[in-house]
Scaffold this active site. Structure first.
Site: not given
Ligand code: URA
Length: 241
Positions: A105-107
């Site tokens: 998952l993106d930051i």
């Protein structure tokens, strides 16, 4: 059939230290197998049967671990990072040293992330051929409309290189400036949800994954919290549900 494992690897897999530290301690007589002192690191143990004691402590062996994490923002989906805390840092109960996140998952994305050391399950969940569904809740700057639902359903052309598979868009709320939606996709391209909305002229301002296959994010988990998956949850995922 269960495989025998070298004593030093058995202990290193369970996070008891580096292989060389463990070897040195075994040599010093700090390991007992079934009550007998073993001083050679290449002694082989059968994890399900042999009782190991190391540095005066009973060792309980775990082969596979499975956790559900509610990932917070500012934490990276990696096993190591020089700058940021990783999702692995949050799993403080872990026994094994070989855990990893199933996908990324993106930051700045929150929500459901599976953490395990089961490579087969991970492959099954991430394989592009399996089309495992993932549902995201998003806040989007701009007005999402019924026309967008049809576009997404037909398979959106995101850019010259990427034609998305049909996706299921549900509008929860929609005004001129902001919309709240649920989007279910069956693939996992880089920044996929953000790019799909960008392609229709909207910017994702908040993103949270709420399910993956049959697994739903446990609402009792606050951001940064995790729990082991139940046997039933693991079996459903393994069955491809
Ligand atoms: N899609 C995105 O754009 N980001 C994520 O983190 C997951 C899906």
């Amino acid at each position: 059939m269960e495989k025998k494992i070298r004593l030093d690897k058995y202990l290193a897999d369970l996070n008891y230290g580096t292989r060389s530290e463990i070897k040195a301690n075994i040599k010093k007589g700090q390991a007992l197998v079934n009550g007998e002192k073993i001083t050679s690191s290449d002694y082989k143990v059968l994890p399900s049967q042999d009782k190991v004691m190391y540095m005066g402590e009973d060792v309980s062996y775990v082969d596979k671990e499975y956790y559900m994490l509610n990932k917070p923002q500012n934490v990276v989906s990696a096993t190591r990072d020089d700058k940021y805390q990783t999702v692995l840092d949050l799993i403080d109960q872990k026994k094994r040293k070989d855990l990893f996140p199933v996908g990324r998952l993106d930051i700045d994305t929150e929500g459901l992330l599976i953490i395990t050391n089961d490579g087969m399950l991970s492959h099954q969940l991430l394989s592009p051929k399996k089309h495992v569904s993932k549902t995201y809740f998003a806040k989007v700057a701009g007005k999402v409309t019924k026309e967008h639902i049809s576009l997404f359903k037909e398979g959106l052309k995101v850019d010259e290189e990427f034609q998305a598979l049909p996706a299921d868009l549900v509008i929860k709320e929609s005004s001129e400036n902001e919309s709240e939606i649920l989007l279910t996709i069956c693939e996992g391209k880089f920044h996929q949800v953000k790019r799909m909305f960008e392609a229709i002229g909207c910017k994702v301002t908040y993103l949270k994954r709420i399910s993956m296959g049959s697994l739903k994010l446990d609402e009792a988990l606050k951001l940064g919290e995790y729990r082991p998956l139940t046997k039933e949850e693991i079996n459903l995922l393994k069955e491809g549900k």
